[in-house]
Design a protein around this motif. Structure first.
Motif, PDB file in Angstrom:
ATOM      1  N   ARG A  37       1.878   5.796  -6.825  1.00 22.36           N
ATOM      2  CA  ARG A  37       2.783   5.179  -7.816  1.00 22.36           C
ATOM      3  C   ARG A  37       3.668   4.104  -7.195  1.00 22.36           C
ATOM      4  O   ARG A  37       3.959   3.097  -7.829  1.00 22.36           O
ATOM      5  CB  ARG A  37       3.686   6.245  -8.438  1.00 22.36           C
ATOM      6  N   SER A  38       4.112   4.307  -5.964  1.00 26.21           N
ATOM      7  CA  SER A  38       5.081   3.380  -5.384  1.00 26.21           C
ATOM      8  C   SER A  38       4.430   2.207  -4.651  1.00 26.21           C
ATOM      9  O   SER A  38       5.104   1.250  -4.310  1.00 26.21           O
ATOM     10  CB  SER A  38       6.072   4.110  -4.483  1.00 26.21           C
ATOM     11  N   PHE A  39       3.121   2.261  -4.439  1.00 26.78           N
ATOM     12  CA  PHE A  39       2.398   1.142  -3.825  1.00 26.78           C
ATOM     13  C   PHE A  39       1.989   0.185  -4.931  1.00 26.78           C
ATOM     14  O   PHE A  39       1.161   0.515  -5.773  1.00 26.78           O
ATOM     15  CB  PHE A  39       1.164   1.657  -3.078  1.00 26.78           C
ATOM     16  N   THR A  40       2.572  -1.000  -4.947  1.00 28.74           N
ATOM     17  CA  THR A  40       2.328  -1.929  -6.054  1.00 28.74           C
ATOM     18  C   THR A  40       1.669  -3.230  -5.628  1.00 28.74           C
ATOM     19  O   THR A  40       1.479  -4.117  -6.452  1.00 28.74           O
ATOM     20  CB  THR A  40       3.661  -2.259  -6.768  1.00 28.74           C
ATOM     21  N   ALA A  41       1.308  -3.346  -4.369  1.00 31.27           N
ATOM     22  CA  ALA A  41       0.707  -4.587  -3.879  1.00 31.27           C
ATOM     23  C   ALA A  41      -0.702  -4.766  -4.429  1.00 31.27           C
ATOM     24  O   ALA A  41      -1.411  -3.805  -4.721  1.00 31.27           O
ATOM     25  CB  ALA A  41       0.664  -4.574  -2.357  1.00 31.27           C
ATOM     26  N   ASN A  42      -1.097  -6.008  -4.556  1.00 26.01           N
ATOM     27  CA  ASN A  42      -2.470  -6.358  -4.909  1.00 26.01           C
ATOM     28  C   ASN A  42      -3.262  -6.517  -3.618  1.00 26.01           C
ATOM     29  O   ASN A  42      -2.681  -6.821  -2.572  1.00 26.01           O
ATOM     30  CB  ASN A  42      -2.503  -7.684  -5.675  1.00 26.01           C
ATOM     31  N   PRO A  43      -4.562  -6.337  -3.670  1.00 27.90           N
ATOM     32  CA  PRO A  43      -5.358  -6.516  -2.451  1.00 27.90           C
ATOM     33  C   PRO A  43      -5.139  -7.872  -1.787  1.00 27.90           C
ATOM     34  O   PRO A  43      -5.118  -7.971  -0.563  1.00 27.90           O
ATOM     35  CB  PRO A  43      -6.796  -6.368  -2.935  1.00 27.90           C
ATOM     36  N   THR A  44      -4.945  -8.907  -2.581  1.00 26.80           N
ATOM     37  CA  THR A  44      -4.729 -10.228  -1.982  1.00 26.80           C
ATOM     38  C   THR A  44      -3.400 -10.315  -1.241  1.00 26.80           C
ATOM     39  O   THR A  44      -3.258 -11.125  -0.333  1.00 26.80           O
ATOM     40  CB  THR A  44      -4.790 -11.329  -3.059  1.00 26.80           C
ATOM     41  N   ASP A  45      -2.429  -9.473  -1.610  1.00 27.84           N
ATOM     42  CA  ASP A  45      -1.145  -9.454  -0.906  1.00 27.84           C
ATOM     43  C   ASP A  45      -1.294  -8.938   0.515  1.00 27.84           C
ATOM     44  O   ASP A  45      -0.445  -9.195   1.368  1.00 27.84           O
ATOM     45  CB  ASP A  45      -0.134  -8.567  -1.638  1.00 27.84           C
ATOM     46  N   LEU A  46      -2.339  -8.187   0.775  1.00 34.27           N
ATOM     47  CA  LEU A  46      -2.508  -7.533   2.067  1.00 34.27           C
ATOM     48  C   LEU A  46      -3.202  -8.404   3.106  1.00 34.27           C
ATOM     49  O   LEU A  46      -3.177  -8.094   4.288  1.00 34.27           O
ATOM     50  CB  LEU A  46      -3.294  -6.232   1.888  1.00 34.27           C
ATOM     51  N   VAL A  47      -3.811  -9.481   2.666  1.00 34.64           N
ATOM     52  CA  VAL A  47      -4.587 -10.313   3.578  1.00 34.64           C
ATOM     53  C   VAL A  47      -3.738 -10.812   4.736  1.00 34.64           C
ATOM     54  O   VAL A  47      -4.184 -10.825   5.882  1.00 34.64           O
ATOM     55  CB  VAL A  47      -5.239 -11.487   2.815  1.00 34.64           C
ATOM     56  N   SER A  48      -2.516 -11.158   4.471  1.00 31.56           N
ATOM     57  CA  SER A  48      -1.661 -11.722   5.519  1.00 31.56           C
ATOM     58  C   SER A  48      -0.926 -10.664   6.336  1.00 31.56           C
ATOM     59  O   SER A  48      -0.140 -11.006   7.208  1.00 31.56           O
ATOM     60  CB  SER A  48      -0.638 -12.673   4.887  1.00 31.56           C
ATOM     61  N   THR A  49      -1.190  -9.396   6.100  1.00 30.33           N
ATOM     62  CA  THR A  49      -0.438  -8.338   6.780  1.00 30.33           C
ATOM     63  C   THR A  49      -1.097  -7.836   8.060  1.00 30.33           C
ATOM     64  O   THR A  49      -0.547  -6.978   8.726  1.00 30.33           O
ATOM     65  CB  THR A  49      -0.227  -7.131   5.841  1.00 30.33           C
ATOM     66  N   GLY A  50      -2.275  -8.326   8.366  1.00 29.75           N
ATOM     67  CA  GLY A  50      -2.961  -7.879   9.570  1.00 29.75           C
ATOM     68  C   GLY A  50      -3.767  -6.619   9.317  1.00 29.75           C
ATOM     69  O   GLY A  50      -3.842  -6.109   8.201  1.00 29.75           O
ATOM     70  N   MET A  51      -4.331  -6.101  10.381  1.00 33.43           N
ATOM     71  CA  MET A  51      -5.223  -4.948  10.264  1.00 33.43           C
ATOM     72  C   MET A  51      -4.508  -3.695   9.763  1.00 33.43           C
ATOM     73  O   MET A  51      -5.060  -2.935   8.978  1.00 33.43           O
ATOM     74  CB  MET A  51      -5.896  -4.664  11.607  1.00 33.43           C
ATOM     75  N   ALA A  52      -3.285  -3.476  10.220  1.00 39.67           N
ATOM     76  CA  ALA A  52      -2.560  -2.271   9.794  1.00 39.67           C
ATOM     77  C   ALA A  52      -2.307  -2.292   8.294  1.00 39.67           C
ATOM     78  O   ALA A  52      -2.499  -1.293   7.602  1.00 39.67           O
ATOM     79  CB  ALA A  52      -1.248  -2.134  10.554  1.00 39.67           C
ATOM     80  N   GLY A  53      -1.890  -3.437   7.789  1.00 38.43           N
ATOM     81  CA  GLY A  53      -1.639  -3.567   6.359  1.00 38.43           C
ATOM     82  C   GLY A  53      -2.907  -3.430   5.535  1.00 38.43           C
ATOM     83  O   GLY A  53      -2.917  -2.764   4.504  1.00 38.43           O
ATOM     84  N   LEU A  54      -3.975  -4.051   6.001  1.00 35.63           N
ATOM     85  CA  LEU A  54      -5.248  -3.936   5.289  1.00 35.63           C
ATOM     86  C   LEU A  54      -5.758  -2.498   5.298  1.00 35.63           C
ATOM     87  O   LEU A  54      -6.237  -1.990   4.287  1.00 35.63           O
ATOM     88  CB  LEU A  54      -6.290  -4.861   5.922  1.00 35.63           C
ATOM     89  N   ALA A  55      -5.631  -1.842   6.444  1.00 36.91           N
ATOM     90  CA  ALA A  55      -6.096  -0.452   6.540  1.00 36.91           C
ATOM     91  C   ALA A  55      -5.269   0.463   5.635  1.00 36.91           C
ATOM     92  O   ALA A  55      -5.819   1.313   4.924  1.00 36.91           O
ATOM     93  CB  ALA A  55      -6.021   0.023   7.985  1.00 36.91           C
ATOM     94  N   GLY A  63      -3.439  -0.411   2.951  1.00 36.50           N
ATOM     95  CA  GLY A  63      -3.717  -0.745   1.550  1.00 36.50           C
ATOM     96  C   GLY A  63      -5.070  -0.232   1.104  1.00 36.50           C
ATOM     97  O   GLY A  63      -5.217   0.298   0.004  1.00 36.50           O
ATOM     98  N   GLY A  64      -6.073  -0.364   1.961  1.00 35.84           N
ATOM     99  CA  GLY A  64      -7.394   0.160   1.641  1.00 35.84           C
ATOM    100  C   GLY A  64      -7.376   1.672   1.480  1.00 35.84           C
ATOM    101  O   GLY A  64      -8.008   2.218   0.575  1.00 35.84           O
ATOM    102  N   ALA A  65      -6.626   2.353   2.350  1.00 39.10           N
ATOM    103  CA  ALA A  65      -6.528   3.815   2.255  1.00 39.10           C
ATOM    104  C   ALA A  65      -5.858   4.231   0.951  1.00 39.10           C
ATOM    105  O   ALA A  65      -6.285   5.205   0.314  1.00 39.10           O
ATOM    106  CB  ALA A  65      -5.755   4.361   3.446  1.00 39.10           C
ATOM    107  N   VAL A  66      -4.835   3.496   0.529  1.00 37.91           N
ATOM    108  CA  VAL A  66      -4.170   3.829  -0.730  1.00 37.91           C
ATOM    109  C   VAL A  66      -5.137   3.628  -1.898  1.00 37.91           C
ATOM    110  O   VAL A  66      -5.190   4.450  -2.814  1.00 37.91           O
ATOM    111  CB  VAL A  66      -2.880   2.998  -0.925  1.00 37.91           C
ATOM    112  N   MET A  67      -5.918   2.572  -1.846  1.00 39.43           N
ATOM    113  CA  MET A  67      -6.858   2.317  -2.939  1.00 39.43           C
ATOM    114  C   MET A  67      -7.957   3.376  -2.990  1.00 39.43           C
ATOM    115  O   MET A  67      -8.348   3.823  -4.075  1.00 39.43           O
ATOM    116  CB  MET A  67      -7.421   0.916  -2.810  1.00 39.43           C
ATOM    117  N   VAL A  68      -8.436   3.816  -1.834  1.00 43.02           N
ATOM    118  CA  VAL A  68      -9.422   4.899  -1.798  1.00 43.02           C
ATOM    119  C   VAL A  68      -8.792   6.189  -2.310  1.00 43.02           C
ATOM    120  O   VAL A  68      -9.410   6.949  -3.066  1.00 43.02           O
ATOM    121  CB  VAL A  68      -9.986   5.071  -0.371  1.00 43.02           C
TER     122      VAL A  68
END
Length: 95
Positions: free
Chosen positions: A41-59, A61-66
């Motif tokens: 519920r509290s994660f509101t970023a879009n996948p495109t928002d994560l592109v600039s966050t590096g590997m940790a952010g992408l990982a 964000g991907g984990a939250v989406m899964v």
């Protein structure tokens, strides 16, 4: 992966760090479920928002989406079970 995230601020509500901490410290299944739902519920970023966050952010964000997909599947399974009921043939209390 969460340990490598420096700032959750751009990815969601102000409660996201507390939700992540609750999920990390969960000891029981109901705490896992509640923590996962709180993070979702509290994660509101879009996948495109994560592109600039590096590997940790992408990982992360991907984990939250899964995790959201898993929670949705769990909800569908729970609804199917509650629709049939425990006395339905092959249900928990069937003969």
């Amino acid at each position: 992966m969460v340990q490598d995230v420096d700032d959750f601020g751009p990815w969601g509500a102000a409660e996201l760090p507390a939700a992540v901490a609750a999920l990390q410290s969960a000891e029981y299944v109901d705490e896992d479920d509640a923590g996962a739902r709180w993070v979702s519920r509290s994660f509101t970023a879009n996948p495109t928002d994560l592109v600039s966050t590096g590997m940790a952010g992408l990982a992360f964000g991907g984990a939250v989406m899964v995790m959201r997909g898993a929670l949705a599947e769990l909800e569908r399974a729970l609804q199917a079970v509650s629709t049939l009921g425990p006395a339905y043939p092959d249900g928990t209390f069937s003969a």
